[in-house]
Design an enzyme around this catalytic site. Structure first.
Site, PDB file in Angstrom:
ATOM      1  N   ARG A 199       7.038 103.046  81.278  1.00 41.48           N
ATOM      2  CA  ARG A 199       7.625 102.369  81.670  1.00 41.48           C
ATOM      3  C   ARG A 199       7.945 101.947  82.718  1.00 41.48           C
ATOM      4  NH1 ARG A 199      13.834 103.903  79.467  1.00 41.48           N
ATOM      5  NH2 ARG A 199      12.850 104.867  77.435  1.00 41.48           N
TER       6      ARG A 199
ATOM      7  N   LEU B 164      28.425 127.456  84.476  1.00 46.85           N
ATOM      8  CA  LEU B 164      27.650 126.654  83.721  1.00 46.85           C
ATOM      9  C   LEU B 164      25.880 127.013  84.244  1.00 46.85           C
ATOM     10  CD1 LEU B 164      27.483 124.618  81.344  1.00 46.85           C
ATOM     11  CD2 LEU B 164      27.315 122.584  82.651  1.00 46.85           C
TER      12      LEU B 164
ATOM     13  N   TRP C 269      22.546  99.278  76.166  1.00 46.81           N
ATOM     14  CA  TRP C 269      23.995  99.267  76.732  1.00 46.81           C
ATOM     15  C   TRP C 269      24.027  97.981  77.730  1.00 46.81           C
ATOM     16  CZ3 TRP C 269      25.923  99.433  81.554  1.00 46.81           C
ATOM     17  CH2 TRP C 269      27.163  99.546  81.358  1.00 46.81           C
TER      18      TRP C 269
ATOM     19  N   ASP D  90      20.220 109.324  75.434  1.00 50.02           N
ATOM     20  CA  ASP D  90      19.550 107.796  74.932  1.00 50.02           C
ATOM     21  C   ASP D  90      20.425 106.312  74.232  1.00 50.02           C
ATOM     22  OD1 ASP D  90      17.530 106.301  74.064  1.00 50.02           O
ATOM     23  OD2 ASP D  90      17.101 106.881  72.176  1.00 50.02           O
ATOM     24  N   GLY D  91      19.921 105.370  75.111  1.00 48.88           N
ATOM     25  CA  GLY D  91      20.740 103.998  74.892  1.00 48.88           C
ATOM     26  C   GLY D  91      21.552 103.704  75.833  1.00 48.88           C
TER      27      GLY D  91
ATOM     28  N   GLU E 253      20.832 123.206  65.009  1.00 45.71           N
ATOM     29  CA  GLU E 253      21.498 122.443  64.500  1.00 45.71           C
ATOM     30  C   GLU E 253      21.189 120.956  65.369  1.00 45.71           C
ATOM     31  OE1 GLU E 253      23.636 122.965  61.726  1.00 45.71           O
ATOM     32  OE2 GLU E 253      22.719 124.752  61.590  1.00 45.71           O
TER      33      GLU E 253
ATOM     34  N   ARG F  92      21.947 113.459  69.857  1.00 46.38           N
ATOM     35  CA  ARG F  92      21.271 112.425  70.124  1.00 46.38           C
ATOM     36  C   ARG F  92      22.395 111.562  70.066  1.00 46.38           C
ATOM     37  NH1 ARG F  92      14.810 110.802  69.827  1.00 46.38           N
ATOM     38  NH2 ARG F  92      15.078 109.057  71.431  1.00 46.38           N
TER      39      ARG F  92
ATOM     40  N   HIS G  54      20.998 102.641  83.470  1.00 46.50           N
ATOM     41  CA  HIS G  54      20.911 104.066  83.576  1.00 46.50           C
ATOM     42  C   HIS G  54      22.196 104.791  84.976  1.00 46.50           C
ATOM     43  CE1 HIS G  54      17.084 103.899  81.815  1.00 46.50           C
ATOM     44  NE2 HIS G  54      16.618 103.160  82.310  1.00 46.50           N
TER      45      HIS G  54
ATOM     46  N   ARG H  87      18.263  96.626  83.174  1.00 46.61           N
ATOM     47  CA  ARG H  87      18.045  97.987  83.140  1.00 46.61           C
ATOM     48  C   ARG H  87      18.804  98.863  83.703  1.00 46.61           C
ATOM     49  NH1 ARG H  87      15.591  98.703  77.816  1.00 46.61           N
ATOM     50  NH2 ARG H  87      15.006 100.976  79.010  1.00 46.61           N
TER      51      ARG H  87
HETATM   52  C1  IPE Z   1      14.064 109.986  74.729  1.00 47.75           C
HETATM   53  O1  IPE Z   1      14.291 109.439  74.854  1.00 47.75           O
HETATM   54  C2  IPE Z   1      14.333 110.262  76.291  1.00 47.75           C
HETATM   55  C3  IPE Z   1      15.121 111.272  77.165  1.00 47.75           C
HETATM   56  C4  IPE Z   1      16.593 110.183  76.960  1.00 47.75           C
HETATM   57  C5  IPE Z   1      15.190 111.296  78.865  1.00 47.75           C
HETATM   58  P1  IPE Z   1      13.187 108.011  74.919  1.00 47.75           P
HETATM   59  O2  IPE Z   1      14.386 106.725  74.600  1.00 47.75           O
HETATM   60  O3  IPE Z   1      12.428 107.546  75.937  1.00 47.75           O
HETATM   61  O4  IPE Z   1      12.962 108.527  73.328  1.00 47.75           O
HETATM   62  P2  IPE Z   1      12.341 107.685  72.641  1.00 47.75           P
HETATM   63  O5  IPE Z   1      11.014 106.588  73.437  1.00 47.75           O
HETATM   64  O6  IPE Z   1      12.717 106.661  71.704  1.00 47.75           O
HETATM   65  O7  IPE Z   1      11.363 108.076  70.734  1.00 47.75           O
HETATM   66  C1  IPE Z   2      17.929 106.479  78.083  1.00 48.45           C
HETATM   67  O1  IPE Z   2      17.740 105.430  77.870  1.00 48.45           O
HETATM   68  C2  IPE Z   2      17.188 106.514  79.340  1.00 48.45           C
HETATM   69  C3  IPE Z   2      15.799 107.229  79.564  1.00 48.45           C
HETATM   70  C4  IPE Z   2      14.756 107.521  78.392  1.00 48.45           C
HETATM   71  C5  IPE Z   2      15.601 107.514  81.046  1.00 48.45           C
HETATM   72  P1  IPE Z   2      17.617 104.254  77.914  1.00 48.45           P
HETATM   73  O2  IPE Z   2      16.390 104.003  78.433  1.00 48.45           O
HETATM   74  O3  IPE Z   2      15.696 105.014  76.314  1.00 48.45           O
HETATM   75  O4  IPE Z   2      17.741 103.257  76.140  1.00 48.45           O
HETATM   76  P2  IPE Z   2      17.208 102.556  75.761  1.00 48.45           P
HETATM   77  O5  IPE Z   2      17.061 103.185  74.062  1.00 48.45           O
HETATM   78  O6  IPE Z   2      16.524 101.571  75.830  1.00 48.45           O
HETATM   79  O7  IPE Z   2      18.519 101.404  74.598  1.00 48.45           O
HETATM   80 MG    MG Z   3      15.679 105.056  74.489  1.00 47.24          MG
END
Ligand code: IPE
Ligand code: IPE
Ligand code: MG
Length: 243
Positions: free
Chosen positions: A66, A126, A20, A15-16, A206, A187, A32, A28
């Site tokens: 999205r 793996l 970033w 996530d993030g 964990e 996470r 990715h 965006r």
């Molecule tokens: C969870 O992240 C899904 C993935 C990392 C693919 P999200 O960014 O979609 O989760 P929420 O909406 O913040 O819970």
């Molecule tokens: C996680 O990053 C990737 C996917 C959910 C596909 P995000 O796109 O959710 O990044 P933030 O949470 O908006 O920073």
């Molecule tokens: Mg996210």
């Protein structure tokens, strides 16, 4: 104290990427793309560190909310990933499973995934599981529906169903190599929630959280987390010294 080994199965909620991209003032989808570079490194690091199973959350059943632009951007990256990484994944003996129904993705993505899964099918290094159009509740529902069908059509007795029956009908239970429950789920990005990831399998995992945004996550930080895992005391409801 005796050190525990590294986890056998690691799950990662990557996530993030969006934050970033915002921090770097870029679209965006570039976030990715940067996240995909991170994932490449973590796959190889997992293999080198002796992790046997790695499951990454790439796209959730909720991520369809999205914009079309972002969703398509993510799917296009899959094709790019396959084209650039297939040789190296094969050289590293990586086997890939997809957790989720991906047949509704654009045809180019479906074809790229099928090519990758097919090419790596016989590898036994793996086991890299990509959760794509994945939702934990959806996965449990599929399992229950299949069991209900077996009861109705094959004469199975519902009162005899076990937890193992549910596990066996999840993506993790029906893969070529039976995937054990994750020992550790990481996470990134500071969020502390599961967001529908491995809902059944994570019952005793964990959990570790880091503020690092996924594109900034490095094999060094990963290694530190695996080392920290080794110091955790997993009890599974029991006691360390059952006296
Ligand atoms: C969870 O992240 C899904 C993935 C990392 C693919 P999200 O960014 O979609 O989760 P929420 O909406 O913040 O819970
Ligand atoms: C996680 O990053 C990737 C996917 C959910 C596909 P995000 O796109 O959710 O990044 P933030 O949470 O908006 O920073
Ligand atoms: Mg996210």
């Amino acid at each position: 104290m005796e050190k525990r080994p590294f986890p056998t199965h690691v799950g990662i909620i990557m996530d993030g990427n969006g934050r970033w991209a915002k921090a770097h003032n870029v679209p965006r989808v570039m976030g990715h793309n940067a996240g995909m570079q991170s994932m490449k490194k973590i796959v190889i690091a997992s293999s080198n560190l002796g992790v046997k199973y790695l499951t990454v959350y790439a796209f959730s059943t909720e991520n369809w909310k999205r914009s079309t632009e972002e969703v398509n951007g993510i799917f296009n990256l899959i094709v790019k990933y396959v084209n650039s990484e297939l040789e190296e994944l094969d050289e590293n003996n990586v086997h890939i499973n997809i957790f989720g129904e991906y047949d509704m993705l654009p045809k180019a993505s479906v074809d790229a995934i099928d090519k990758m899964v097919g090419r790596l099918h016989d590898n036994d290094g793996l086991v890299f599981n990509i959760a794509l159009n994945y939702g934990g509740r959806d996965e449990i529902l599929r399992s229950v529906k299949e069991l209900a069908r077996e009861c109705a059509e094959e004469g199975r007795d519902p009162s005899e169903l076990t937890e193992d029956d549910i596990s066996a009908h999840l993506y993790s239970g029906s893969a070529r190599f039976d995937v054990p429950d994750p020992d550790l789920i990481i996470r990134t990005s500071g969020e502390e929630r599961m967001s529908n990831f491995l809902t059944w399998q994570a019952a005793y995992s964990e959990l570790m959280f880091t503020d690092t945004l996924w594109p900034d996550f490095t094999p060094e930080e990963y290694r530190e987390m695996l080392e920290a895992y080794a110091d955790r005391d997993r009890r599974f409801g029991g006691r360390k010294e059952a006296k």
